[in-house]
Design an enzyme around this catalytic site. Structure first.
Site, PDB file in Angstrom:
ATOM      1  N   GLU A 113      40.497  40.057  41.776  1.00 15.17           N
ATOM      2  CA  GLU A 113      39.170  40.798  42.186  1.00 15.17           C
ATOM      3  C   GLU A 113      38.050  40.569  41.383  1.00 15.17           C
ATOM      4  O   GLU A 113      38.176  40.938  40.204  1.00 15.17           O
ATOM      5  CB  GLU A 113      39.520  42.174  42.382  1.00 15.17           C
TER       6      GLU A 113
ATOM      7  N   TYR B 222      30.386  40.608  45.759  1.00 12.55           N
ATOM      8  CA  TYR B 222      31.948  40.972  45.709  1.00 12.55           C
ATOM      9  C   TYR B 222      32.848  39.663  46.276  1.00 12.55           C
ATOM     10  O   TYR B 222      32.518  39.106  47.518  1.00 12.55           O
ATOM     11  CB  TYR B 222      32.394  42.127  46.535  1.00 12.55           C
TER      12      TYR B 222
END
Length: 364
Positions: free
Chosen positions: A241, A153
């Site tokens: 993101e 991530y």
């Protein structure tokens, strides 16, 4: 050097933990679904990333079954992924009113892509995040399917606590990052970036190392991180993101899925991007409110909420809910509201049948 967030008690982790606690129902507050006023489809976001040198899957966009077939043939990929393009999440488990199950399909046969596209384009796809009748699919994305050997991530966001951009990463990607922040905070890493000096090579390399990339992949990941930061600045983003930010068995670092939030105040600089805004899936009343710079989100109650200030509007919704009522909307007029906007706001409220049922609007 980047350090685990649990050691810094950083604002980002506190925010993630709070959001996670709310998701688990530990706080009896009204649940509002955040919505960006600039809505981009997946293929649009990926094109922006590709245009800035970020590695994404090869893809084409089609608005007919025949175009989808041609796109699949042009890809010449070992495996193809076909994705229905709507703004709502949960596409993979959605259902079309054509009878087709799933808005995301994998296949190795281009002809199967054509057959699937026939059951997608022009039909409504219903997911947990769409209205009951679903959303009409007008385009599909035909992309090269890549195997993912490992998922991480990575995100860049503007953090008020740091007065500038912050990188947040975790070697545990492809999952709900809020849960990771609560259950394994030592796996969340944060690195502040001086917006005047920009991202340094050692910062990008350290983040790549924290994400678990090894050997040649470490430098490759660092290069992608720097490109993502340059993208972040160039398009006036408030958040980029990437989840998952992964690696393939062939040794390639790829941004498989991304969410980009934009600064609405930079619209005058980003006219080309803002021109891509897809409002077709919004409720008509939301589009009407946007014409007058009003922020409106429809909810399922019958007590109107009419407030100048987003924070106060959320608090008002909470108060209504805590006292047994249900708010019919989230309507923020903003701090510099004009008389004409107030007039239009009242017109929007009185035009909604749900809110006409309420005893009176909640006005501050």
């Amino acid at each position: 050097m980047a350090a685990p967030l649990f050691g810094q008690a950083g604002a980002v982790l506190r925010d993630l933990a709070l959001r996670s606690a709310r998701l688990r129902g530990e706080f009896p507050t009204v649940q509002l679904t955040p919505r960006r006023w600039l809505n981009l489809q997946e293929y649009q976001s990926k094109k922006i990333m590709a245009d800035h040198g970020v590695t994404v899957q090869r893809f084409f966009v089609a608005d007919s079954a025949n175009d989808a077939l041609e796109a699949a043939q042009r890809l010449k990929a070992k495996e193809i992924v076909l994705k229905a393009q709507i703004l709502a999440g949960g596409r993979g488990k959605g259902i079309f009113n054509s009878g087709l199950k799933g808005g995301v399909h994998l296949t190795k046969d281009p002809k199967t892509v054509e057959q699937l596209a026939k059951q997608m384009i022009g039909y409504n796809l219903s997911t947990k995040q769409t209205p009951k009748d679903g959303v009409t699919v007008k385009k599909v994305m035909v992309a090269e399917a890549l195997d993912i050997s490992r998922e991480t991530y990575f995100a860049i966001l503007m953090d008020r606590a740091c007065n500038g951009p912050v990188m947040v990463g975790s070697p545990q990607g492809g999952v709900d990052i809020e849960e990771v922040a609560v259950t394994s905070p030592e796996l969340i890493f944060k690195e502040e970036i001086d917006i005047f000096e920009g991202i340094k090579d050692h910062q990008a390399l350290q983040m790549a190392k924290n994400l678990g990339f090894q050997g040649p992949l470490q430098q490759q990941a660092a290069d992608q991180i720097k490109k993502l930061y340059n993208l972040f600045l160039k398009i006036d983003a408030t958040q980029v993101e990437v989840n998952p930010f992964g690696e393939t068995p062939e040794g390639q670092v790829v941004c498989f899925d991304a969410k980009i939030n934009f600064d609405d105040n930079a619209e005058f600089r980003q006219k080309e991007i803002f021109a891509m805004d897809d409002k077709s899936e919004n409720e008509p009343i939301e589009n009407e409110a946007a014409k007058y710079d009003l922020k409106y989100i429809g909810l399922d109650g019958n007590i109107a909420c009419f407030v100048n200030g987003a924070g106060l509007a959320m608090a008002t919704c909470d108060i209504i809910s805590l006292n047994g009522g249900k708010p019919a909307n989230f309507l923020d007029l903003g701090g510099g509201v004009k008389e004409a906007q107030v007039y239009q706001a009242f017109k929007l409220l009185t035009a909604d049948p749900k809110e006409q049922m309420s005893t009176k609007p909640s006005v501050f």
